[in-house]
Design an enzyme around this catalytic site. Structure first.
Site, PDB file in Angstrom:
ATOM      1  N   SER A  70       4.036   2.065   8.240  1.00  0.00           N
ATOM      2  CA  SER A  70       3.868   1.134   7.112  1.00  0.00           C
ATOM      3  C   SER A  70       5.077   0.767   6.504  1.00  0.00           C
ATOM      4  O   SER A  70       5.697   2.038   5.955  1.00  0.00           O
ATOM      5  CB  SER A  70       2.840   1.620   6.273  1.00  0.00           C
ATOM      6  OG  SER A  70       1.474   1.901   7.027  1.00  0.00           O
ATOM      7  N   ASP A 112       1.388  -7.740   2.322  1.00  0.00           N
ATOM      8  CA  ASP A 112       1.260  -6.275   1.866  1.00  0.00           C
ATOM      9  C   ASP A 112       2.908  -5.903   1.917  1.00  0.00           C
ATOM     10  O   ASP A 112       3.491  -5.397   2.489  1.00  0.00           O
ATOM     11  CB  ASP A 112       1.003  -5.737   3.221  1.00  0.00           C
ATOM     12  CG  ASP A 112       0.444  -4.082   2.915  1.00  0.00           C
ATOM     13  OD1 ASP A 112       0.937  -3.625   2.031  1.00  0.00           O
ATOM     14  OD2 ASP A 112      -0.200  -3.683   3.575  1.00  0.00           O
ATOM     15  N   HIS A 127       0.859  -1.207   0.054  1.00  0.00           N
ATOM     16  CA  HIS A 127       0.042  -0.017   0.037  1.00  0.00           C
ATOM     17  C   HIS A 127       0.779   1.283   0.091  1.00  0.00           C
ATOM     18  O   HIS A 127       0.521   2.353  -0.372  1.00  0.00           O
ATOM     19  CB  HIS A 127      -0.986   0.020   1.239  1.00  0.00           C
ATOM     20  CG  HIS A 127      -0.186   0.105   2.441  1.00  0.00           C
ATOM     21  ND1 HIS A 127      -0.145  -0.952   3.266  1.00  0.00           N
ATOM     22  CD2 HIS A 127      -0.197   1.613   2.948  1.00  0.00           C
ATOM     23  CE1 HIS A 127       0.245  -0.433   4.432  1.00  0.00           C
ATOM     24  NE2 HIS A 127       0.475   0.917   4.351  1.00  0.00           N
TER      25      HIS A 127
END
Length: 704
Positions: A640, A220, A83
């Protein structure tokens, strides 16, 4: 005095709990924190984290200014979340070559894809410059002048750094609510290329259904590479002649896995936390901020999703926009739920009452912290903030026409000589590949109507009168007219801003009204905001003074931080969460894709996850193919892509999310519930191997 001593002794007794959370700066890591890290299983000397030539911190990068990544090879290979690479992947995707849907693998350096405006930054060092700023009179200045002073010192430090290395620059950030200021030296690399990504079905497996949830099976991650000048190995703007960057430090991959209770450490660039925030600030955040965000984005995202599902071309254009919007839409819902269920505002007020008592005991009056004044200021600002958030969520970044209308009235977008107003103009290039007219128009009409329904009459910009008088209150008709007739939508044409036909254009007039309104509204807010910020600074200073025997970390501010913890799950309503998910769990979800579209994936993925033999990617302890895992690390947005290291400093995964039950952790860390969700490095490599057949990358990583 005895009462004061007993009070402070009670605080000191809390030391282990305090040391066991937080986002710690590394150049001044407290000894108590390092000792707790060792007790959990960290086996390296403290300088191996920061300071040594081979320090772990030197392998970690700020990715794009909004995420974290980690160098994993001597040729500048970088792992980050899928992402985090979303927009880069999307920007290269077309209907014919949909890398978002199908994934991507560059089989050679030549095939690796450059990305405009994407960069990574390495943190070189960090220093405390508080005393230097105070000596220059920082506290005697207005907040605006303080900002100018800080910028000027950063410029001086940058000039000094460039004498040593022209690729360095310095940024100064506020820590501890402005009670401290640290200068961070960075080296920025502007040539970053896409190397590998799994399909979106795996990189975002579970979609919004599973976002902020546990259990997770999302793979991810995406892979990029840093490029540098071929002669100097230093940063260089994109050029075909650039070569892979050779870092001095990179993280080594561990295939040995982890067990419940093992040490886990993240190093990354967390965005924003507000754990020193007052109870009054949390109320404003909950009711004027989060609630507003959820209300507006629910309307916008429903429209976006409907158009995206109807057209592959529209989906490609809006994939990244939707993901960005929905992420903090759901975060805001979860945070408000936790604020209420945990009773955070009451807990904060109880703590603030302790500070009041401490002030009386110690006669601590430094700076005149005044809770009654703080409460009054927040009450004055509440409605203003609510209106501002409705304005921001409605008009900023939601529509091409809204954006062009405001840019046409924004001085920084106006070109031409300042002394010749008649020759000043704005120009909009054809960017139709980035947005869809039908979606844009429907979102605009819906949000215009919604804004008016939720703010007072005084907060409705003037152009609403035009909607009423010329279009009978029909928002869709108004928007249709602007698209057909406004000069704003004429690509490539210079719009001379002072010409009568431009100034009288309804679209340009809408932009002027929006800019005039928000400018006046910001002035009303700023009159209160400076006083509130000063009270919040004094509150933080009081906490640091009252608890001076304890180590304290500063709130996150997109500078590098360390978080340590342990592998392990949590218990909710008497049910244990478990600390990892396995291949069978994702197959089970894939089998329900007919009911939950977010669980759909290509047949090959189900086949790979149903394999009889996972080879070296199998966990030797559990005998299972492990996908995602939980740690007690402290994370927030910006983390992240943060590497998760074991006690030997080896890479075992990437952080990519938190759990729903701890979404209030930005303002209150609950050690019983707060968990970091990571993707297992072996899961990442398994798909790189068995799906991508990326042998050259595995060899580069030392895995194959």
């Amino acid at each position: 005095m005895k009462k004061i001593a007993l009070f402070l002794m009670g605080l000191v007794a809390l030391l282990p709990a305090k040391a066991d959370e937080g986002m710690w700066t590394m150049y001044n890591l407290p000894k108590a924190v390092y000792e707790q890290m060792k007790a959990y299983g960290f086996s390296l000397p403290q300088e191996s984290i920061y300071g040594a030539d081979n320090a772990i911190s030197r392998s970690v990068v700020l990715f794009g200014g909004f995420c974290t990544g980690v160098c994993v090879s001597p040729d500048g290979l970088v792992f980050t979340n899928h992402h985090c690479g979303f927009e880069a992947i999307r920007s290269h995707s077309t209907v014919e070559h949909d890398y978002m849907r199908d994934g991507f693998y560059a089989k050679s350096f030549k095939e690796e894809l450059p990305n405009e405006n994407l960069y990574v930054s390495f943190m070189v060092k960090q220093d405390d410059v508080t005393d230097r700023l105070l000596a220059l009179g920082l506290r005697k200045l207005s907040y605006e002048k303080q900002g100018e002073l800080i910028d000027s010192l950063a410029a001086v430090l940058t000039e000094e750094a460039k004498k040593q290395d022209n690729s360095l620059h310095v940024e100064i950030d506020a820590f501890y609510e402005g009670n401290k200021y640290y200068a961070t030296t960075y080296q920025l690399f502007p040539d970053v290329r896409l190397v590998f990504t799994v399909p979106k079905s795996m990189g975002k497996f579970g979609g919004e259904t599973d976002n902020w949830m546990w259990p997770r099976q999302t793979c991810d991650y995406s892979v990029f590479r840093i490029y540098a000048d071929p002669k100097t190995n230093k940063p260089a703007e994109y050029s075909e002649n650039n070569v892979p960057y050779h870092p001095t430090v990179w993280a080594s991959v561990s295939m040995n896995g982890y067990q419940d209770g093992d040490y886990a450490m993240t190093v990354g660039f967390p965005g924003t936390t507000r754990r020193y925030l007052s109870s009054y600030g949390i109320r404003e955040m909950r009711d004027a901020g989060n609630a507003t965000r959820v209300q507006v984005r629910t309307i916008k995202q429903d429209i976006m999703q409907r158009h995206m599902r109807a057209s592959q071309a529209v989906r490609i254009k809006y994939d990244a926009k939707y993901a960005q919007s929905s992420n903090y839409w759901k975060n805001s819902m979860g945070m408000n739920k936790c604020i209420d269920s945990i009773g955070i505002i009451k807990q904060k007020r109880d703590f603030e009452n302790q500070i009041r008592r401490w002030q009386r005991f110690t006669k601590y009056l430094d700076g005149q912290l005044d809770f009654d004044k703080m409460e009054s200021l927040y009450n004055q600002r509440f409605d203003l903030m609510k209106v501002f958030n409705y304005w921001f969520e409605t008009f900023r970044g939601n529509s091409e026409l809204f954006t062009r209308a405001m840019n046409a009235n924004n001085e920084k977008f106006i070109k031409g000589p300042k002394n010749k107003p008649a020759k000043q103009y704005v120009e909009f290039q054809d960017n139709s590949a980035e947005w869809d007219e039908a979606l844009d128009k429907e979102v605009m009409a819906a949000l215009l109507k919604n804004y008016r329904a939720h703010v007072n009459k005084e907060s409705v910009p003037s152009f609403y009168k035009t909607i009423d008088e010329r279009f009978g209150g029909d928002y869709a008709a108004y928007i249709d007219y602007l698209y057909k007739n406004s000069v704003l939508m004429q690509n490539g044409k210079k719009l001379y801003v002072n010409k009568k036909n431009v100034k009288n254009d309804l679209g340009v007039q809408m932009g002027k009204d929006l800019m005039d309104f928000v400018s006046a509204h910001r002035q009303r807010l700023s009159a209160i905001a400076e006083d509130i910020a000063e009270q919040e600074r004094l509150l933080c200073a009081a906490i640091l003074r009252m608890e001076q025997e304890l180590p304290h970390y500063s709130d996150a501010n997109m500078t590098m931080r360390l978080s340590y913890g342990q592998i392990g799950g949590y218990t909710m309503n008497g049910e244990p969460s478990g600390y990892y998910t396995d291949a069978q769990s994702i197959v089970n979800k894939m089998n329900t894709a007919d009911k939950v579209i977010d669980y759909a994936a290509e047949p090959i993925m189900k086949e790979l996850m149903s394999a009889n033999d996972y080879g070296k990617y199998l966990d030797k302890t559990t005998g299972k193919m492990q996908l995602c895992f939980l740690t007690s690390n402290d994370i927030t947005g910006g983390n992240s892509g943060s590497p998760i290291f074991n006690g030997k400093g080896e890479l075992i995964g990437l952080a990519f999310d938190g759990n729903w039950d701890s979404l209030s952790s930005d303002i209150f860390f609950d050690s019983k519930l707060a968990r970091c969700i990571g993707v297992d490095i072996r899961y990442m490599l398994y798909l790189m191997d068995k799906w991508g057949h990326a042998d050259r990358l595995l060899e580069e990583l030392g895995v194959k």
